[in-house]
Design a protein around this motif. Structure first.
Motif, mmCIF file in Angstrom:
data_model
loop_
_atom_site.group_PDB
_atom_site.id
_atom_site.type_symbol
_atom_site.label_atom_id
_atom_site.label_comp_id
_atom_site.label_asym_id
_atom_site.label_seq_id
_atom_site.Cartn_x
_atom_site.Cartn_y
_atom_site.Cartn_z
ATOM 1 N N ASP B 71 11.417 0.336 1.757
ATOM 2 C CA ASP B 71 10.792 -0.902 2.209
ATOM 3 C C ASP B 71 9.358 -0.727 2.571
ATOM 4 O O ASP B 71 9.001 -0.041 3.521
ATOM 5 C CB ASP B 71 11.510 -1.427 3.457
ATOM 6 C CG ASP B 71 12.617 -2.328 3.039
ATOM 7 O OD1 ASP B 71 12.335 -3.281 2.302
ATOM 8 O OD2 ASP B 71 13.765 -2.048 3.411
ATOM 9 N N GLN B 72 8.531 -1.371 1.781
ATOM 10 C CA GLN B 72 7.173 -1.564 2.239
ATOM 11 C C GLN B 72 7.046 -3.074 2.338
ATOM 12 O O GLN B 72 7.171 -3.758 1.348
ATOM 13 C CB GLN B 72 6.137 -0.984 1.294
ATOM 14 C CG GLN B 72 6.614 -0.613 -0.102
ATOM 15 C CD GLN B 72 6.746 -1.762 -1.074
ATOM 16 O OE1 GLN B 72 7.724 -2.523 -1.054
ATOM 17 N NE2 GLN B 72 5.757 -1.876 -1.939
ATOM 18 N N GLN B 73 6.844 -3.592 3.526
ATOM 19 C CA GLN B 73 6.794 -5.045 3.745
ATOM 20 C C GLN B 73 5.708 -5.714 2.900
ATOM 21 O O GLN B 73 4.783 -6.302 3.422
ATOM 22 C CB GLN B 73 6.493 -5.374 5.206
ATOM 23 C CG GLN B 73 7.667 -5.297 6.142
ATOM 24 C CD GLN B 73 7.753 -3.948 6.810
ATOM 25 O OE1 GLN B 73 6.979 -3.641 7.698
ATOM 26 N NE2 GLN B 73 8.716 -3.135 6.393
ATOM 27 N N VAL B 76 0.287 -6.257 1.333
ATOM 28 C CA VAL B 76 -0.832 -6.505 2.237
ATOM 29 C C VAL B 76 -0.538 -5.989 3.633
ATOM 30 O O VAL B 76 0.600 -5.984 4.078
ATOM 31 C CB VAL B 76 -1.137 -8.014 2.395
ATOM 32 C CG1 VAL B 76 -2.278 -8.411 1.517
ATOM 33 C CG2 VAL B 76 0.084 -8.843 2.155
ATOM 34 N N THR B 77 -1.566 -5.553 4.305
ATOM 35 C CA THR B 77 -1.429 -5.096 5.681
ATOM 36 C C THR B 77 -1.228 -6.295 6.591
ATOM 37 O O THR B 77 -1.992 -7.260 6.546
ATOM 38 C CB THR B 77 -2.698 -4.358 6.108
ATOM 39 O OG1 THR B 77 -2.900 -3.279 5.221
ATOM 40 C CG2 THR B 77 -2.564 -3.844 7.522
ATOM 41 N N ILE B 78 -0.201 -6.224 7.411
ATOM 42 C CA ILE B 78 0.059 -7.296 8.362
ATOM 43 C C ILE B 78 -0.308 -6.812 9.756
ATOM 44 O O ILE B 78 0.061 -5.705 10.149
ATOM 45 C CB ILE B 78 1.533 -7.719 8.313
ATOM 46 C CG1 ILE B 78 1.855 -8.265 6.918
ATOM 47 C CG2 ILE B 78 1.848 -8.755 9.384
ATOM 48 C CD1 ILE B 78 3.324 -8.539 6.705
ATOM 49 N N PHE B 79 -1.052 -7.607 10.457
ATOM 50 C CA PHE B 79 -1.429 -7.288 11.828
ATOM 51 C C PHE B 79 -0.587 -8.126 12.784
ATOM 52 O O PHE B 79 -0.072 -9.186 12.418
ATOM 53 C CB PHE B 79 -2.912 -7.579 12.044
ATOM 54 C CG PHE B 79 -3.823 -6.729 11.213
ATOM 55 C CD1 PHE B 79 -4.259 -5.500 11.682
ATOM 56 C CD2 PHE B 79 -4.227 -7.149 9.962
ATOM 57 C CE1 PHE B 79 -5.094 -4.703 10.915
ATOM 58 C CE2 PHE B 79 -5.069 -6.352 9.176
ATOM 59 C CZ PHE B 79 -5.498 -5.133 9.660
ATOM 60 N N LEU B 97 7.481 -12.351 9.106
ATOM 61 C CA LEU B 97 8.042 -11.483 10.136
ATOM 62 C C LEU B 97 8.262 -12.267 11.421
ATOM 63 O O LEU B 97 7.465 -13.143 11.759
ATOM 64 C CB LEU B 97 7.080 -10.336 10.439
ATOM 65 C CG LEU B 97 6.927 -9.252 9.392
ATOM 66 C CD1 LEU B 97 5.778 -8.328 9.752
ATOM 67 C CD2 LEU B 97 8.215 -8.444 9.266
#
Lengths: 130, 130
Positions: B71-73, B76-79, B97
């Motif tokens: 799993d890579q969500q 894009v990077t989520i902050f 999320l």
DNA sequence: TCAACAGGTTAGAATAATTCTAAACTAGAT
DNA sequence: ATCTAGTTTAGAATTATTCTAACCTGTTGA
């Protein structure tokens, strides 16, 4: 506490762009977002900021603890020959993953699944370092 | 069961490249790897295969269940403005999320941390779908 | 056995997220 | 007011991955 003070607290110079972002982001509510979504919000408010600056700022905010970055195990897709359900240790020093057998982990409490949804698996990631 | 049979079992034509990859990968041992590392292995064996083919094949292997993708969500990077320790629901339909308070989750059993390492946090991801 | 074709492979272009570069700008100290 | 170190920026660079379109190859069935 206003955003300028918040920035000073963490030794970040309160520049126009940082204040702009901090106002969008650090309003007390918990939010998830990406660099892109933030830029859209800013632009739709009639203000402007470059994507590079957003990345700069968000990364700075993360490094001083104003924000958290959701774990994405690095930027490359990792495949696993273990297709059965299992969990992982993540060696933070190397990025290496180590399998954890599902019966090595037990739950005494789990949250209710939101209404209208069903669970599709629980994944535990234990981050370790030397 | 040899790799050709394994491929036939899942209705994948046993082509040269798939056999090559399957031999590298599906040798019974549990492994983690990326498209790049696989290509290096193949090349260092004196054989050759394009990266595009590796992606094609690995994705096919995943879709038929021969492999799992860690799993890579998303890409894009989520902050997250919630900097305190917490867990997440991942809405698989939308990629959204949702925070889970840490005291919503309890463990009755956790594995031993590998020798020489210390724990640096446990993250639970509960995947949900409609 | 072999022609035909559906499906597979490939190099290289395309895409997308993110970082880098180097020049222009600015907050804050003096 | 001035100086300087830290910031911002546009655009180039990088990196992972997918797409494209031409070529190749298993498999089927005659």
């Amino acid at each position: 506490m206003n955003v300028v003070e918040k920035l000073r607290n963490v030794n970040l110079r309160p520049t126009k762009q940082r204040i702009l972002l901090a106002k969008q982001i650090l309003d007390g509510k918990n939010k998830h977002f990406t660099a892109e979504t933030i830029q859209k919000e800013v632009l739709s408010n009639g203000q402007s900021i470059s994507l590079a600056t957003i990345y700069n700022c968000l990364n700075k905010f993360v490094s001083v603890g104003l924000l958290k970055q959701i774990d994405q195990q690095g930027e490359v897709t990792i495949f696993d020959t273990n297709v059965s359900h299992h969990h992982h240790f993540l060696n933070q020093n190397t990025g290496e993953l180590i399998d954890i057998d599902p019966d090595e982990i037990g739950f005494s409490k789990l949250p209710d699944i939101p209404n209208g949804f069903e669970s599709d698996g629980v994944e535990v990631l234990i981050k370790i370092k030397e």
